[in-house]
Design a protein around this motif. Structure first.
Motif, PDB file in Angstrom:
ATOM      1  N   ASP A 174       0.869  -1.173   0.000  1.00  0.00           N
ATOM      2  CA  ASP A 174       0.000   0.000   0.000  1.00  0.00           C
ATOM      3  C   ASP A 174       0.908   1.226   0.000  1.00  0.00           C
ATOM      4  N   TRP A 175       0.366   2.392   0.331  1.00  0.00           N
ATOM      5  CA  TRP A 175       1.162   3.622   0.215  1.00  0.00           C
ATOM      6  C   TRP A 175       1.635   4.150   1.554  1.00  0.00           C
ATOM      7  N   ARG A 207       6.157   1.678  -8.893  1.00  0.00           N
ATOM      8  CA  ARG A 207       4.927   2.433  -9.106  1.00  0.00           C
ATOM      9  C   ARG A 207       4.729   2.720 -10.590  1.00  0.00           C
ATOM     10  N   GLU A 250      -4.879   5.514 -12.444  1.00  0.00           N
ATOM     11  CA  GLU A 250      -4.379   6.323 -11.335  1.00  0.00           C
ATOM     12  C   GLU A 250      -5.484   6.604 -10.328  1.00  0.00           C
ATOM     13  N   ASP A 251      -5.074   6.759  -9.071  1.00  0.00           N
ATOM     14  CA  ASP A 251      -5.993   7.286  -8.076  1.00  0.00           C
ATOM     15  C   ASP A 251      -5.862   8.815  -8.077  1.00  0.00           C
ATOM     16  N   ARG A 287      -1.293   7.753  -8.102  1.00  0.00           N
ATOM     17  CA  ARG A 287      -0.692   6.454  -7.806  1.00  0.00           C
ATOM     18  C   ARG A 287      -1.543   5.345  -8.406  1.00  0.00           C
ATOM     19  N   ARG A 293      -4.017   2.470  -8.730  1.00  0.00           N
ATOM     20  CA  ARG A 293      -5.142   2.122  -7.864  1.00  0.00           C
ATOM     21  C   ARG A 293      -5.188   0.602  -7.669  1.00  0.00           C
ATOM     22  N   GLY A 320     -11.255  -2.290  -6.035  1.00  0.00           N
ATOM     23  CA  GLY A 320     -11.742  -1.399  -4.997  1.00  0.00           C
ATOM     24  C   GLY A 320     -11.089  -1.608  -3.648  1.00  0.00           C
ATOM     25  N   THR A 344      -8.218  -1.316  -0.652  1.00  0.00           N
ATOM     26  CA  THR A 344      -7.371  -0.222  -0.165  1.00  0.00           C
ATOM     27  C   THR A 344      -5.894  -0.582  -0.225  1.00  0.00           C
TER      28      THR A 344
END
Length: 511
Positions: free
Chosen positions: A326-327, A349, A358-359, A363, A365, A369, A371
């Protein structure tokens, strides 16, 4: 002893059938060390642990049943009291040591992502939750304010690498003896032998099934070595499946597979199909979903890895790990205390952005859906960006959260397909940390009970007590143990479309 009271405080009030017994239980089992009886003979008492106070009041009838003391007609899983604590993990360990029955936890709720439930002998549900930031002071929060997140992540990664160095080498040594045999690895932690026993029983003897446990107690390790004629390795360090995936990626020079302990392969020919790669395939999977249209991603429940593609990706220098990403480098405690996400590098990335949209922050996605990038997802997306694909060996759908949310609600929509060839249950190692609806929780309890009963005593002694506990929990859902198993069998046949013989085989009735 008189318990000091602040000028204004809310005190949850619970009903109990026996004040003296309640005093002993809350003191000895739940650790409420300060007790103050009210009136003589006592009709109520205050109990206190830390800054939390409860008032326990006697019912009018000493013979009142649990249902009468703590009625659940309007909300089966509603809490009778919520207590906020600053270290819920330490509290959970203390309660377990005292013999308290933790019905759920540690799990995620709207109150906190670290919540556990305890049910007292009178049916009261007490929830202990990690306090939201601002209510209680956390030393870790202070540390985060002092150190930038990347520094905190790096410190954590270095500590984990140091702890995992010796276990990783031991796994390499274990895998070296299996190199070239196209092994399937089955990973599990303690308390899951009934699932291991049933899933392993479906694997033909000519398929190399290697069992990897984590921090197993001596009786379970001895049982595995005596009862199952399979290679066994115990990782002494308590690790999660993501760490084990990384160990295997590092250890293997040839193709290998993974089989979950709750995945029952009922058609033995599937193993041979899984080990055959078409040109350009990085991963063979049984359950898949699309990362983007035309780019399927395999779930790890039953998967096989092409080692040649893995080497190719590593040669190119930006291969992603099979672990979660994740980020922020978050910890996903619902899955395991050590389940921590990696953060993609800049090159990784950019690689993911070749495939994924991209989100809002630019970034990639995570698919479906989610996280975060779940186990093996980022690796497969990175492989797709390099021209390698995932092959769906069977058209069995895994429905992501986005897919489930958009599905029609006029009939139940299940996350994963089942077939008479292969059945996956899902989440059996951590369902107790998730706050499921009552019917779904009852099905999990019934599944566990069915598999322990099917062993007919051929499990360590602790599983006998486990069966009794499961039976008691099913009774709280209004079911006897046999009724629970019948309910689950009906679900598999009528709701999931399995043949009766398949349902019986999964539940150990004719294995």
């Amino acid at each position: 002893m008189s318990i000091a009271r602040p000028a204004l405080a809310a005190v949850p009030c619970l009903l109990v059938a026996d004040v003296a017994q309640a005093a002993r239980y809350y003191r000895d089992t739940l650790g409420f060390s300060e007790i103050e009886f009210l009136e003589d003979p006592p009709v109520a008492l205050y109990v206190r642990r830390g800054s939390a106070t409860l008032l326990l009041q006697a019912t009018d009838r000493a013979d009142a049943s649990v249902a009468e003391v703590s009625p659940r007609r309007l909300a089966v899983h509603a809490w009778d009291a919520l207590l906020l604590v600053d270290d819920v993990e330490a509290l959970a360990a203390d309660l377990k040591a005292r013999g308290a029955r933790i019905t759920v936890g540690l799990g995620i709720t709207p109150v906190s992502d670290h919540t556990l439930e305890v049910r007292d002998p009178w049916g009261n549900l007490l929830a202990f939750a990690g306090a939201p930031v601002g209510l209680l002071s956390h030393a870790t929060d202070r540390a985060r304010r002092l150190l930038p997140p990347p520094v905190m992540r790096r410190v954590r990664e270095l500590r984990a690498a140091r702890e995992e160095r010796a276990p990783a080498q031991a796994v390499r040594d274990f895998c070296a003896a299996l190199d070239g045999q196209k092994p399937f690895y089955m990973f599990f932690t303690k308390g899951l032998l009934h699932w291991v026993r049933q899933a392993a029983a479906q694997v033909p003897p000519d398929v190399t099934l290697a069992l990897i446990g984590s921090d197993l107690p001596p009786d379970e390790l001895e049982w595995l070595r005596q009862r199952l004629d399979r290679p066994v390795h115990n990782i002494a360090l308590g690790v999660d499946d993501n760490t084990t995936w990384e160990f295997l990626f590092d250890a293997h020079q040839s193709d290998f597979g993974w089989l979950d302990i709750d995945c029952f392969v009922l058609n033995p020919a599937l193993f041979a199909e899984m080990t055959r790669f078409e040109p350009g395939v990085a991963v063979n999977g049984m359950w898949t979903y699309d990362a983007v249209p035309g780019a399927p991603i395999a779930c790890t429940h039953f998967a096989f890895i092409n080692a040649e593609v893995l080497r190719d990706l590593r040669t190119q220098g930006d291969a992603l790990s099979p672990t979660n990403y994740d980020w922020t480098g978050a910890t996903i405690s619902l899955l395991h205390p050590r389940t921590q996400c990696r953060v993609p590098t800049k090159r990784q990335r950019e690689l993911l952005l070749r495939v994924l949209p991209e989100d809002p922050s630019g970034r990639p996605r995570p698919p479906g859906g989610s996280t975060f990038f779940d186990t093996l997802v980022a690796y497969q997306v990175g492989a797709y960006a390099r021209g390698f694909r995932t092959e769906a060996v069977r058209p069995l759908a895994h429905r992501t959260q986005a897919g489930l949310s958009s599905a029609a609600q006029d009939s139940p929509v299940w996350q994963q397909d089942m077939s008479d060839e292969v059945v996956h249950v899902g989440a059996v190692s951590y369902y107790r940390r998730d706050f499921h609806s009552s019917p779904l929780r009852a099905m999990y309890l019934a599944a566990e009970y069915a598999l322990i009963a099917a062993a007919d005593g051929d499990l360590p002694d602790s599983y006998v007590k486990r069966a009794d506990q499961l039976s008691a929990e099913l009774s709280e859902h209004g079911l006897s143990a046999d009724e629970g198993v019948t309910m689950l069998r009906d679900h598999l046949v009528h709701d999931r479309g399995l043949a009766e013989v398949t349902a019986d085989r999964v539940l150990g009735r004719n294995s």
